[in-house]
Motif scaffolding. Structure first.
Motif, short mmCIF file in Angstrom:
data_model
loop_
_atom_site.label_atom_id
_atom_site.label_comp_id
_atom_site.label_asym_id
_atom_site.label_seq_id
_atom_site.Cartn_x
_atom_site.Cartn_y
_atom_site.Cartn_z
N GLN A 318 0.62 -1.28 0.13
CA GLN A 318 -0.03 0.01 -0.04
C GLN A 318 0.91 1.42 -0.01
O GLN A 318 0.34 2.40 -0.57
CB GLN A 318 -0.76 -0.02 1.29
N SER A 454 -3.89 -1.62 -9.06
CA SER A 454 -4.12 -1.41 -7.87
C SER A 454 -5.27 -0.48 -7.71
O SER A 454 -5.57 0.15 -8.68
CB SER A 454 -3.03 -0.90 -6.94
N ILE A 456 -8.30 1.19 -4.78
CA ILE A 456 -8.64 1.60 -3.62
C ILE A 456 -10.08 2.32 -3.54
O ILE A 456 -10.29 2.95 -4.45
CB ILE A 456 -7.76 3.03 -3.17
N SER A 465 -2.72 -5.11 -5.90
CA SER A 465 -3.31 -5.00 -4.52
C SER A 465 -4.69 -4.11 -4.61
O SER A 465 -4.79 -3.15 -5.37
CB SER A 465 -2.16 -4.11 -4.00
N LEU A 467 -7.55 -2.57 -1.86
CA LEU A 467 -7.74 -1.96 -0.57
C LEU A 467 -9.06 -1.51 -0.47
O LEU A 467 -9.48 -0.53 -1.18
CB LEU A 467 -6.71 -0.63 -0.16
#
Length: 542
Positions: A318, A454, A456, A465, A467
């Motif tokens: 992160q 990624s 978020i 990744s 989140l």
């Protein structure tokens, strides 16, 4: 005389020298031959008959036969191949003999003399380390493998994993040995898996079966957690597959877009400094992105090999994402400001480079603004020339430029609109290196729903990744969320199970991802190609 023979043996320890000494009656020289090739012959015998006890007996018999017939060896240089020939003949004879006996292994080989047999039995009693069950399982895995792969594999593991030794013993190159070992391991793994499947179907649990299963497990690399989802979550399989597709498409779209972006920048440039600056900024964006990808793969590799600290690597991932976001924002601002400043300097110090009609400030070739307006805002507004000091952002219902604000759609370095595409994009649906919006897509997708390499968001779907506040899905890396997470390395209340799959809305995503991929490709590639072609038509220096 004995001193001379000892010196000669030390000086000339080649195969030919040892053969000549043995022919002269030197039993010590022949013992050196035995010591040199006993592992090779025992391994080849085992590869042929599949029994450790009998393989040693056959190898001993081969050496005894060699001692008796050493004078028939015409070329002492070919001792090794001659010994292997005797060994293979003896092994073949043993297999034919065993095929006619109702009970295998009931008798000792007839040709072994009493002394050799007694010595063999003593060594086996003292050094035996493999049980009958283990032998059976071992041979079950090896027997169906071709000799070409079985022999190097047996030699490799009996000789403490020395590729060089195997190559020298089998008269092969080291590359050939490596290839055969690789293929042999794959065949061995396949054989053990097949054996376990057959045993499960035909037998009840027992010591042999348990040992077989353990052997099979040891021969297969342990899967990451995401590979063992519950039956109800098996529908996640398609998402793990398309996560990699997204990564490929994102990379492809980014490369195509960057190519046309560089082409447009070079067509807009008028001096060598400007051209170098365009290439430099493009290289910096690529370098940052490559560093991010390498870091993510590196963190995944570390997590696989250090399972106890996966949470640490997830946290670092992160921080890497945050670093990428900040670096892109900083670099975009520096690029847009820097190119304007550089253009002003070049106009001042190289005025001869700006003599063309399209290079004049205010030239109609530099911008297009449609006559039709809605609520006082042009329907279309695009900038094709390099930004100059004092240029204002491009504003229109559909807008494109370095800073582009659109009522419907915007494309550019910084793009803000309900549907926006840019290096930094903000909107309801945003696509970019950093996409921020209700539905954020890109290298880093940030939004209520984040989608990218990624992501978020409230719900985050990513390759590397994710989140998410509520749920997160990562195809090959880390996912972190409060409620549900699916990934090789997942952290949430519900992890890699059916309930997690439902909360992540895998079914809906599985039905929608083709449309999402198509939208990414169209929004990223089409404006870049169109803008580059228009720049070439209007601004390319004649």
């Amino acid at each position: 005389m004995s001193i001379f023979k000892k010196r000669n043996r030390i000086i000339d320890a080649s195969d030919a020298g040892l053969v000549m000494a043995s022919l002269g009656g030197d039993r010590d020289a022949f013992c050196q031959i035995v010591a040199r090739y006993q592992n090779l012959l025992c391994s080849l015998a085992y590869s042929s008959v599949g029994d450790l006890k009998h393989s040693e007996d056959i190898a001993q018999e081969a050496f005894i036969e060699a001692w008796k017939k050493l004078d028939t060896l015409n070329d002492p240089e070919k001792l090794k191949s001659w010994l292997c020939g005797i060994l293979r003949f003896k092994a073949s004879h043993f297999r034919r003999k065993e095929a006619t006996q109702p009970v295998k292994g009931a008798d000792e080989l007839d040709e072994l003399d009493e002394h050799a047999s007694g010595y063999s039995q003593q060594v086996k009693v003292e050094d035996a380390a493999i049980s009958a069950q283990e032998q059976a399982l071992l041979w079950q895995a090896l027997e169906k493998m071709p000799d070409t792969y079985r022999e190097p594999l047996i030699l490799f593991y009996r000789e403490h994993r020395s590729v060089e030794f195997v190559a020298s013993q089998l008269d092969l190159s080291e590359d050939t040995v490596k290839q055969r070992l690789s293929r042999g391991r794959k065949l061995l793994q396949k054989a053990m898996v097949t054996f376990v499947e057959n045993t499960l179907a035909k037998s009840t649990q027992g010591a042999v079966f348990t040992l077989a299963v353990m052997a099979a497990i040891n021969s297969i690399s342990p899967p990451v957690k995401a590979a063992v989802l519950g039956a109800g979550a098996m529908k996640t399989g398609s998402l793990f597959k398309w996560a990699s597709v997204i990564l490929v498409l994102a990379a492809f779209s980014g490369i195509v877009s960057s190519f046309f972006g560089v082409r447009a920048g070079l067509d807009q440039s008028r001096t060598q400094r400007e051209r170098r600056r365009v290439i430099t900024y493009t290289a910096l964006f690529f370098a940052i992105t490559i560093a991010y990808v390498v870091a993510m793969f590196g963190l995944k590799h570390l997590a696989l090999n250090d399972v106890g600290n996966t949470s640490i690597y997830a946290t670092i991932s992160q921080l890497v994402v945050l670093g990428l976001v900040l670096s892109h924002i900083a670099l975009v601002i520096r690029m847009l400001r820097g190119m304007r400043k550089l253009r002003a300097e070049e106009r001042l110090f190289n005025p001869h480079a700006f003599q063309g009609e399209s290079d004049q400030i205010g030239a109609k070739q530099r911008e297009y603004k449609s006559r039709f307006c809605l609520a006082g805002i042009p329907l279309l507004h695009f900038r094709f020339g390099m930004p100059e000091q004092g240029d204002k952002p491009v504003v229109g219902w559909i807008a494109g430029g370095d800073y582009a604000y659109g009522m419907l759609f915007a494309w550019g370095g910084v793009a803000i609109a309900p549907i926006s595409v840019g290096i930094i994009s903000v909107g309801l649906i945003s696509v970019g290196a950093v996409g921020i919006g209700l539905f954020g897509l890109g290298t880093i997708g940030i939004g209520v729903i984040g989608f990218g390499a990624s992501a978020i968001g409230y719900k985050a779907y990513a390759t590397f990744s994710a989140l998410g506040w509520n749920s997160a899905f990562s195809g090959i890396g880390f996912s972190i969320a409060n409620e549900a997470a699916i990934a090789p390395f997942a952290f949430a209340k519900h992890i890699n199970n059916e309930q997690a799959g439902e909360m992540v809305n895998l079914t809906i995503m599985g039905q929608s991802y083709l449309w999402i991929l198509a939208m990414i490709a169209i929004l990223v590639i089409v404006p870049a190609v169109w803008h580059s072609n228009k720049v070439r038509q209007r601004m390319r220096k004649k």
